[in-house]
Design a protein around this motif. Structure first.
Motif, PDB file in Angstrom:
ATOM      1  N   GLU A  56     -28.283 -74.717 -89.252  1.00 31.43           N
ATOM      2  CA  GLU A  56     -27.314 -75.608 -90.347  1.00 31.43           C
ATOM      3  C   GLU A  56     -28.531 -75.859 -91.441  1.00 31.43           C
ATOM      4  O   GLU A  56     -29.013 -77.117 -91.402  1.00 31.43           O
ATOM      5  N   ASP A 104     -29.709 -66.922 -88.508  1.00 31.28           N
ATOM      6  CA  ASP A 104     -28.889 -67.969 -88.278  1.00 31.28           C
ATOM      7  C   ASP A 104     -28.630 -68.042 -86.772  1.00 31.28           C
ATOM      8  O   ASP A 104     -27.775 -69.136 -86.587  1.00 31.28           O
ATOM      9  N   TRP A 148     -28.117 -79.485 -93.209  1.00 31.11           N
ATOM     10  CA  TRP A 148     -27.731 -80.769 -92.320  1.00 31.11           C
ATOM     11  C   TRP A 148     -29.221 -81.416 -92.412  1.00 31.11           C
ATOM     12  O   TRP A 148     -30.121 -81.079 -92.341  1.00 31.11           O
ATOM     13  N   ARG A 161     -18.267 -84.394 -89.220  1.00 39.68           N
ATOM     14  CA  ARG A 161     -18.447 -82.897 -88.911  1.00 39.68           C
ATOM     15  C   ARG A 161     -17.280 -82.394 -87.851  1.00 39.68           C
ATOM     16  O   ARG A 161     -16.986 -83.457 -87.111  1.00 39.68           O
ATOM     17  N   PRO A 186     -19.947 -78.325 -91.387  1.00 45.81           N
ATOM     18  CA  PRO A 186     -20.525 -77.162 -90.624  1.00 45.81           C
ATOM     19  C   PRO A 186     -20.207 -75.872 -91.308  1.00 45.81           C
ATOM     20  O   PRO A 186     -18.965 -75.841 -91.791  1.00 45.81           O
ATOM     21  N   SER A 187     -21.214 -75.020 -91.161  1.00 44.00           N
ATOM     22  CA  SER A 187     -20.838 -73.832 -91.847  1.00 44.00           C
ATOM     23  C   SER A 187     -19.830 -72.860 -90.869  1.00 44.00           C
ATOM     24  O   SER A 187     -19.647 -73.427 -89.417  1.00 44.00           O
TER      25      SER A 187
END
Length: 273
Positions: free
Chosen positions: A239, A211, A242, A4, A29-30
């Motif tokens: 996330e 989110d 994850w 990440r 990660p987004s």
């Protein structure tokens, strides 16, 4: 496994650098987007659902990286004489007083972390809600924490511990966690600000939309600070892909990190073999 980006930043922090397994995740990660505003239509049915894996937002101070300002030095009240003595004796891991190779922290001795420091490190944590209790699972050292939600009061004379004793309740759409019963063996943050056995910690969590989770940390510690320390809210991003990785404290890893990274970075001589 891809590393990440946010945890790569954590590797720059001495506390995190000696763990190579704490930065593995199932996906990257987004993308962090502009701070969202609360939208009643988007939070319908979500206000009391905080479950999921959460990661700090980058707040623009270092683009692409989470900044550990959930406990914000800019709002810290003056220290008491006891707090000043503890602060002056600390050898922090970050901040203007940090000296490479000379840092000291409970984590560098494989001691566990605890709130509020545990809540602000750039590592993910997961919330799992059950009737009567809420669990918080932290990637760091695989620490898990219980927040009782069955209506019990805070204990009047708790035994001091790393995590303290936590109870939670809802105030509208905000989940309020109150914790007492801390020891004074861990700092409030990585800059060496103290916490004492008198600390009453309040955390406020509010889901702004699907989110985004808002967290605010309030420290009431009359032994350490002359006033209540109220930090601004900090945003966390959901996330959903994850998983919390395995990350334990191994003394062999700390010794290797001390010898090869931490002490050489400050010019301190490594111990003879």
């Amino acid at each position: 496994m891809r590393h990440r980006l946010t945890s790569a930043f954590g590797v720059l922090v001495s506390l995190l650098a000696f763990s190579s397994i704490g930065i593995a995740q199932t996906s990257k990660p987004s993308e962090t987007k502009k701070t969202p505003a609360g939208n009643p239509s988007s939070t319908a049915g979500l206000s009391h659902d905080l479950s999921g894996v959460w990661m700090q937002y980058d707040d623009g101070t270092a683009p692409g990286f989470a900044r550990m300002n959930g406990v914000d030095d800019r709002t810290r009240p003056p220290l008491t004489p006891w707090g000043q003595e503890k602060f002056d004796s600390a050898k922090p891991l970050m901040g203007p007083r940090a000296i490479g190779g000379q840092e000291d922290s409970a984590a560098l001795h494989c001691d566990p972390s605890g709130p509020p420091q545990l809540l602000i490190l750039p590592n993910p944590w997961e919330i799992v809600q059950n009737p009567g209790r809420t669990f918080m699972f932290f990637e760091e050292y695989h620490i898990w924490r219980t927040v009782w939600t069955d209506g019990r009061p805070l204990p009047k004379d708790p035994d001091p511990s790393w995590l303290g004793y936590s109870v939670g309740h809802w105030e509208g759409d905000t989940f309020v966690v109150e914790t007492v019963g801390f020891n004074d063996k861990v700092w409030a943050d990585l800059s060496g600000n103290p916490r004492s056995e008198q600390m009453h910690l309040t955390e406020r969590y509010r889901r702004l939309n699907h989110d985004t989770l808002e967290q605010q940390i309030i420290i009431d510690d009359p032994k350490s600070y002359t006033k209540v320390w109220v930090s601004p809210p900090k945003l966390h991003k959901l996330e959903p892909t994850w998983e919390i990785a395995e990350w334990f404290c191994a003394s062999s890893e700390i010794q290797t990190y001390d010898k090869d990274v931490r002490k050489p970075s400050g010019g301190a001589a490594a111990p003879a073999k």
